[in-house]
Motif scaffolding. Structure first.
Motif: not given
Length: 218
Positions: A84-88, A105-112, A132-135, A150-152
């Motif tokens: 939870k709260d992993d920066k992915v 799964l609780g991730a904070k997602v940055y997706t490109i 609402k990920p970060n696009f 990033y954690n992952k």
């Protein structure tokens, strides 16, 4: 748009069957299986093809891309060991299905995503579904340095090598999961960053992804 987003007993039952298929194929992480079992994959298909949504297959989504096979999504996600709260950082947003699984799964997602049509479509659809990920639009092979570390990191396209730029953006103790090989097939590779310049690498099963395009790829 609301007419499209119907989830009835037929789809719910199909998801349960899909989860059992993935379990039999070796997916063990119950959190991952629960996420797969609760995510409406048919929302990412044209209604004409809803009958394909819960088969364990990849499927074309336009712009030369595919929605990954559910087994592949589960396999990569399991290797990430999401907390939870992993920066992915997700390289290759595509239709956003993998993005939603990570967020469940609780991730904070940055997706490109590099394909503008996919980026614009997914940026509209995912918030409508409550995600609402970060696009970002751009070259995923370069990562997103401005928001590192990033954690992952998960790469959803096949790369010729592991981009050095992505390793730099991984936090110590972090994991990157990336398919590496030629344009016809790749080996899934996991790398644990144990120190500033120290890594633990594992080469796993063979997969077939669309090629990763960009400055540090094909």
């Amino acid at each position: 748009m609301a007419y499209k987003y119907i989830d009835n007993y037929r789809e719910q039952g199909a998801r349960k069957k899909l989860v059992e298929v993935l379990r039999k194929k070796g997916i063990e992480d119950e959190n991952v299986l629960t996420a797969i079992g609760s995510m409406q994959r048919h929302y990412f298909f044209d209604e004409t093809f809803w009958n394909q949504a819960y088969k364990d297959i990849a499927f074309p989504i336009g712009a030369g891309q595919t929605i990954s096979q559910p087994y592949t999504v589960a396999y990569q996600t399991e290797l990430l060991h999401i907390r939870k709260d992993d920066k992915v950082l997700e390289i290759g947003t595509g239709c956003g299905y993998q993005t939603c699984i990570l967020m469940k799964l609780g991730a904070k997602v940055y997706t490109i995503e590099r394909q503008k049509t996919l980026y614009e479509h997914t940026k509209q659809v995912l918030p409508y579904l409550g995600y609402k990920p970060n696009f970002f639009l751009g070259d995923g092979s370069r990562g997103i340095a401005g928001h590192a570390p990033y954690n992952k990191i998960i790469v959803t396209a096949g790369a010729p090598t592991v981009p050095e730029e992505l390793l730099k953006q991984l936090a110590i103790g972090g994991i990157i999961v990336i398919p590496v090989g030629d344009e016809s097939q790749q080996k899934m590779v996991t790398i644990l960053k144990t120190g500033e310049h120290d890594y633990e690498k594992h080469v796993l099963d063979t997969f077939r992804f669309v090629p990763l395009k960009g400055e540090n790829a094909w």
